[in-house]
Scaffold this motif. Structure first.
Motif, PDB file in Angstrom:
ATOM      1  N   VAL A   1       0.831  -1.206   0.000  1.00 40.11           N
ATOM      2  CA  VAL A   1       0.000   0.000   0.000  1.00 40.11           C
ATOM      3  C   VAL A   1       0.866   1.258   0.000  1.00 40.11           C
ATOM      4  O   VAL A   1       0.594   2.222  -0.731  1.00 40.11           O
ATOM      5  CB  VAL A   1      -0.952   0.000   1.217  1.00 40.11           C
ATOM      6  CG1 VAL A   1      -1.624   1.358   1.386  1.00 40.11           C
ATOM      7  CG2 VAL A   1      -1.998  -1.093   1.073  1.00 40.11           C
ATOM      8  N   LEU A   2       1.934   1.268   0.813  1.00 42.99           N
ATOM      9  CA  LEU A   2       2.807   2.443   0.886  1.00 42.99           C
ATOM     10  C   LEU A   2       3.489   2.712  -0.447  1.00 42.99           C
ATOM     11  O   LEU A   2       3.587   3.867  -0.890  1.00 42.99           O
ATOM     12  CB  LEU A   2       3.846   2.252   1.988  1.00 42.99           C
ATOM     13  CG  LEU A   2       3.306   2.244   3.417  1.00 42.99           C
ATOM     14  CD1 LEU A   2       4.414   1.928   4.415  1.00 42.99           C
ATOM     15  CD2 LEU A   2       2.641   3.574   3.754  1.00 42.99           C
ATOM     16  N   PHE A   3       3.971   1.648  -1.113  1.00 41.87           N
ATOM     17  CA  PHE A   3       4.589   1.827  -2.430  1.00 41.87           C
ATOM     18  C   PHE A   3       3.551   2.308  -3.445  1.00 41.87           C
ATOM     19  O   PHE A   3       3.852   3.158  -4.303  1.00 41.87           O
ATOM     20  CB  PHE A   3       5.228   0.521  -2.904  1.00 41.87           C
ATOM     21  CG  PHE A   3       6.659   0.355  -2.493  1.00 41.87           C
ATOM     22  CD1 PHE A   3       7.672   1.036  -3.138  1.00 41.87           C
ATOM     23  CD2 PHE A   3       7.004  -0.499  -1.441  1.00 41.87           C
ATOM     24  CE1 PHE A   3       9.008   0.883  -2.766  1.00 41.87           C
ATOM     25  CE2 PHE A   3       8.326  -0.664  -1.057  1.00 41.87           C
ATOM     26  CZ  PHE A   3       9.334   0.029  -1.718  1.00 41.87           C
ATOM     27  N   ALA A   4       2.325   1.779  -3.361  1.00 37.30           N
ATOM     28  CA  ALA A   4       1.279   2.175  -4.300  1.00 37.30           C
ATOM     29  C   ALA A   4       0.902   3.648  -4.121  1.00 37.30           C
ATOM     30  O   ALA A   4       0.735   4.384  -5.108  1.00 37.30           O
ATOM     31  CB  ALA A   4       0.050   1.293  -4.117  1.00 37.30           C
ATOM     32  N   ILE A   5       0.772   4.086  -2.874  1.00 31.68           N
ATOM     33  CA  ILE A   5       0.446   5.496  -2.606  1.00 31.68           C
ATOM     34  C   ILE A   5       1.538   6.395  -3.175  1.00 31.68           C
ATOM     35  O   ILE A   5       1.259   7.413  -3.837  1.00 31.68           O
ATOM     36  CB  ILE A   5       0.266   5.731  -1.099  1.00 31.68           C
ATOM     37  CG1 ILE A   5      -1.006   5.040  -0.600  1.00 31.68           C
ATOM     38  CG2 ILE A   5       0.236   7.230  -0.785  1.00 31.68           C
ATOM     39  CD1 ILE A   5      -1.159   5.060   0.911  1.00 31.68           C
ATOM     40  N   SER A   6       2.797   6.025  -2.929  1.00 32.85           N
ATOM     41  CA  SER A   6       3.912   6.818  -3.436  1.00 32.85           C
ATOM     42  C   SER A   6       3.888   6.863  -4.959  1.00 32.85           C
ATOM     43  O   SER A   6       4.084   7.920  -5.574  1.00 32.85           O
ATOM     44  CB  SER A   6       5.231   6.235  -2.940  1.00 32.85           C
ATOM     45  OG  SER A   6       6.314   7.055  -3.315  1.00 32.85           O
ATOM     46  N   ALA A   7       3.639   5.704  -5.592  1.00 35.31           N
ATOM     47  CA  ALA A   7       3.595   5.637  -7.056  1.00 35.31           C
ATOM     48  C   ALA A   7       2.511   6.556  -7.616  1.00 35.31           C
ATOM     49  O   ALA A   7       2.726   7.274  -8.601  1.00 35.31           O
ATOM     50  CB  ALA A   7       3.357   4.196  -7.504  1.00 35.31           C
ATOM     51  N   ILE A   8       1.349   6.547  -6.987  1.00 35.66           N
ATOM     52  CA  ILE A   8       0.227   7.365  -7.466  1.00 35.66           C
ATOM     53  C   ILE A   8       0.541   8.856  -7.339  1.00 35.66           C
ATOM     54  O   ILE A   8       0.300   9.645  -8.260  1.00 35.66           O
ATOM     55  CB  ILE A   8      -1.060   7.008  -6.699  1.00 35.66           C
ATOM     56  CG1 ILE A   8      -1.510   5.591  -7.078  1.00 35.66           C
ATOM     57  CG2 ILE A   8      -2.167   8.018  -6.981  1.00 35.66           C
ATOM     58  CD1 ILE A   8      -2.590   5.026  -6.175  1.00 35.66           C
TER      59      ILE A   8
END
Length: 404
Positions: free
Chosen positions: A250-257
């Motif tokens: 989730v943390l990587f996904a938030i950063s990616a977005i």
């Protein structure tokens, strides 16, 4: 009577052009070193060369040298050049710059041929480069009281600690500590690319396309940078083992977005006729791709760690560095921001490397050896083109006669 300006000119003429500003030797040697390093790695993993005296095994040497040999040379070349613009004070040049370059070169030679040397000697040589450069970078920033640019000093010191982690892992035979050092360094450099991208890409795009500059959104910038800082901190302090993989995903996904939205606003579609722009934009776009691949990896999808990592290294770093070097080399040598046409081929080759090391190796793993060699040769060709094309730019004086 000799005026102050004439004296400056005479002093400048006494310096070999290659050592008049940091970008000149560090871009030239760094780019050429990356060609040698990538070819040596390919020849060793394929068994064509098996008697090199690497420090550590071939994987350790490859990951270490592409980060702390190649990338840090370019980062330092950029920062010690930019600081002159930021502060209006002369950046390291002449003998000081020669010393910096020799320190960097000694580190590369020690890593390549130093397996029989004391590991402490190798560590001492290699770890000294970034702190010395941090000191030289801090001096004019502190004198000019430009507190916002002091950010780069702790980043360089943190990179030094990441480097030390790699050596500690090697000495105590702990691959997990080695990986902590290398991945933390990659995430920290990703943060640097995100920061610098936000500073220069909107401005370069506006100037290069004769359009209005896209104003940054403060909350978006802060959120994106904090998200990358958080990912770095979790890995640097070895906290990831205490978190469920789902949380990391989730943390990587938030950063990616967040990084994706930031880049989307800079309008890559208006840059397609300007190689110095589209190459930089595409390099930046590998950052959200890599972060999303890490998210998928931690979510349990069939995306290997190495594939996600190479989206940030071969993809983002390889492309953004080549594009930035090409622009900075022209701009800071007093030349028009119009690269040779062959540089468009170099930009395309390095983008191909990014896609091979991510998508093709992931989707077509049966042809792993083929794709590796295609990516190795494409990287070597791209950076060889830069080295050849920019050699006269980097080794001759500015046409306008100004220092640098």
């Amino acid at each position: 009577m000799m005026t102050k300006q004439n004296l400056l000119t005479e002093n400048e003429k006494a310096i070999v052009p290659l050592f008049r500003q940091a970008f000149r030797p560090l871009f030239l040697f760094g780019a050429f070193f990356s060609v040698i390093a990538i070819l040596l790695w390919g020849l060793t993993i394929s068994g064509h060369i098996n008697n090199l005296n690497f420090v550590g095994n071939q994987l350790f040497w490859h990951s270490h040298e592409m980060i702390f040999g190649f990338v840090t040379a370019i980062v330092i070349g950029f920062l010690l050049t930019a600081v002159q613009n930021w502060t209006g004070q002369r950046a390291p040049h002449g003998r000081t710059l020669i010393f910096i370059v020799m320190l960097w070169l000694m580190g590369r030679l020690a890593m390549l041929f130093g397996a029989d040397l004391s590991i402490w000697l190798v560590i001492g040589i290699d770890l000294s480069f970034l702190p010395v450069c941090a000191y030289l970078l801090a001096k004019p920033i502190v004198r000019a009281k430009q507190t916002k640019n002091l950010f780069f000093i702790p980043v360089l010191l943190l990179l030094t600690i990441c480097n030390a982690f790699m050596y500690i892992g090697l000495m105590v035979e702990r691959p997990d500590i080695q990986q902590t050092g290398s991945l933390s360094a990659v995430l920290l450099i990703t943060l640097l690319m995100t920061v610098i991208g936000g500073r220069v890409i909107p401005m370069f795009t506006a100037n290069g396309t004769q359009t209005s500059k896209v104003n940054n959104i403060l909350w978006l910038d802060i959120s994106a940078l904090i998200s990358v800082w958080l990912l770095f901190a979790l890995h640097f302090f070895m906290l990831t083992s205490f978190l469920p993989s789902s949380i990391l995903s989730v943390l990587f996904a938030i950063s990616a977005i967040l990084v994706f939205i930031r880049g989307f606003r800079w309008k890559i579609w208006i840059t397609l006729r300007v190689p110095l722009l589209w190459s930089l934009h595409i390099g930046y776009w590998f950052i959200p791709l890599g972060l999303m691949m890490f998210s998928a990896h931690y979510a349990g999808l069939d995306i290997p760690y190495s594939v996600a990592l190479h989206a940030l290294t071969a993809g983002a770093m390889g492309s953004m560095i080549l594009s930035m070097m090409s622009r900075v080399s022209l701009g800071h040598s007093g030349r028009s921001l119009t690269p040779k046409r062959l540089m468009s081929l170099a930009f395309m080759l390095i983008i191909v490397v990014g896609f091979i090391r991510t998508l093709l190796i992931w989707l077509l793993p049966a042809q792993l050896s083929l794709w590796l060699w295609v990516s190795i040769l494409a990287w070597a060709a791209a950076y060889t083109l830069y080295t050849i094309i920019y050699f006269p730019v980097l080794t001759t004086p500015r046409p306008d006669g100004r220092p640098g």
